[in-house]
Design a protein around this motif. Structure first.
Motif: not given
Length: 131
Positions: A60-61, A68-69, A74-75, A80-81
């Motif tokens: 998160m930091g 890059p949220y 996409p990466w 995350v998925v």
């Protein structure tokens, strides 16, 4: 502390946490197969959560620092998925699988997903090792 220094510290913390969490997962998977009683030790139940918290906070930091949220990049969305899939498979593999065969298969699948996550992180490509 400069942004560059903060980035280096966060990235080192993140990569180190990745290595430790992988090592602990492999250790716990081995114990699940060969020495299930060891999984009941208090440190075995607590330490992985502590390491994973450091891993998540450092991620998160880095996201806050670099911008890059998930959902925009996409990466990162793929990472995350895949992380959610890894968590589900790991839980089945270490705790919730009804048979040892299912647990072993889930642990192997979790390790494959882990490899995919690392490949996405290194390539910044949602296809990771399939690119």
């Amino acid at each position: 502390m400069s942004v560059a220094t903060l980035y280096v510290v966060l990235k080192a913390l993140h990569v180190g946490s990745v290595a430790v969490t992988l090592g602990l997962f492999v250790l716990r998977a081995g114990w699940m197969v060969f020495a299930p009683a060891r999984l009941e030790r208090r440190w075995v139940r607590v330490l992985p959560h502590c390491i994973d918290t450091v891993l998540l906070l450092s991620a998160m930091g880095l996201v806050l620092l670099l911008g890059p949220y998930p959902g925009i990049q996409p990466w990162l969305t793929a990472k995350v998925v895949a992380l959610l899939v890894y968590i589900v498979l790991g839980t089945i593999g270490l705790k919730r699988g009804p048979t040892k065969t299912i647990r072993i298969a889930a642990c192997i699948a979790a390790l494959l997903v882990f490899a995919y996550i690392v490949s996405v992180a290194l390539s910044h490509n949602p296809y990771g090792l399939f690119a």
